[in-house]
Enzyme design. Sequence first.
Site, PDB file in Angstrom:
ATOM      1  N   ASP A 265      48.027  15.124  16.722  1.00  0.00           N
ATOM      2  CA  ASP A 265      47.399  16.113  15.842  1.00  0.00           C
ATOM      3  C   ASP A 265      47.252  15.588  14.418  1.00  0.00           C
ATOM      4  OD1 ASP A 265      46.242  18.520  15.151  1.00  0.00           O
ATOM      5  OD2 ASP A 265      48.162  19.514  14.770  1.00  0.00           O
TER       6      ASP A 265
ATOM      7  N   ASN B 237      40.269  23.604  22.928  1.00  0.00           N
ATOM      8  CA  ASN B 237      39.431  22.798  22.028  1.00  0.00           C
ATOM      9  C   ASN B 237      37.924  22.976  22.286  1.00  0.00           C
ATOM     10  OD1 ASN B 237      41.836  20.066  21.874  1.00  0.00           O
ATOM     11  ND2 ASN B 237      41.443  21.663  20.363  1.00  0.00           N
TER      12      ASN B 237
HETATM   13  C1  IPE Z   1      43.768  16.169  16.909  1.00  0.00           C
HETATM   14  O1  IPE Z   1      43.356  16.307  15.611  1.00  0.00           O
HETATM   15  C2  IPE Z   1      42.642  15.984  17.888  1.00  0.00           C
HETATM   16  C3  IPE Z   1      42.506  17.120  18.816  1.00  0.00           C
HETATM   17  C4  IPE Z   1      43.225  18.223  18.805  1.00  0.00           C
HETATM   18  C5  IPE Z   1      41.475  17.051  19.818  1.00  0.00           C
HETATM   19  P1  IPE Z   1      42.691  17.628  15.043  1.00  0.00           P
HETATM   20  O2  IPE Z   1      41.222  17.529  15.248  1.00  0.00           O
HETATM   21  O3  IPE Z   1      43.323  18.842  15.619  1.00  0.00           O
HETATM   22  O4  IPE Z   1      43.032  17.482  13.510  1.00  0.00           O
HETATM   23  P2  IPE Z   1      43.376  18.631  12.456  1.00  0.00           P
HETATM   24  O5  IPE Z   1      44.443  19.491  13.043  1.00  0.00           O
HETATM   25  O6  IPE Z   1      42.105  19.383  12.214  1.00  0.00           O
HETATM   26  O7  IPE Z   1      43.835  17.881  11.256  1.00  0.00           O
HETATM   27 MG    MG Z   2      44.848  20.068  14.977  1.00  0.00          MG
END
Ligand code: IPE
Ligand code: MG
Length: 258
Positions: A29, A77
Amino acid sequence: MTAFETPPFAGASPSEGAAAPLHVAVVMDGNGRWAKQRGLPRSLGHSAGVEALKRTVEAAPRLNIRWLTVFGFSTENWSRPAAEVAELMALPKRYFETDIARLDREGVRVRVIGRREGLSSELVRLVDDAQARTERNDRFHLNIAFNYGGQADITDAVRRFAEDVAAGRCKPQDLDERLFGSLLATSGSPPPDLIVRPSGEQRLSNFLLWEAAYAELVFQDVLWPDYGEQHLREALTQFAARDRRYGAIAADNVLATG
Ligand code: IPE
Ligand code: MG
């Protein structure tokens, strides 16, 4: 010696081995925040996240970890903008294209856990090929949770069990924790000893809900694209200081309480 007790890589130091967890799971994350801090598009944060994954997969066996499960894309997601979903969908392809041959050579068994529905047929083929190519390896196990959600996985398992009961293949009283665990996508992997989440967030976000029952949790203030061996070592140091009792009491309390 069972398969789970087999020492992983020659050369790993025994002192690290004593305290090292067998199965580490990571919520990757912070890619978006990493990109934002640099004034970059989120897609570049995700690309940098793949590099962090490569570093972590290389570091883990050196630290006596034998199983690594990483959270790449959750069933939630899909609610991100379509362009970002498309970028995230392209990551496994990029990762396998550059790394699968080396992973295979190094004896890594790759499994992708999560729902296949929603993935393109090209991605499903790629995943199936990666799994088939590495299925006889057992030096190190890499589980990639992709289109995975703990609740979705539990729901799918319950549905399958209910179908088996309805079809007369088993009875409700056959169900116990062992059988239920075997119906989950992680079947065949030991439960995670340690779940690590970088980026400062302190939650599981639907990751390994059943399997996390007795996992130790470590939250780290580093964004995933910056993650590397040193952060993994720090997580293992925290893990080593934990007292895992699995609901029992500490051995030195047994005499005291009679
Ligand atoms: C992790 O980074 C990737 C996935 C969850 C697919 P994020 O995209 O969640 O990054 P932040 O939380 O917005 O910083
Ligand atoms: Mg994230």
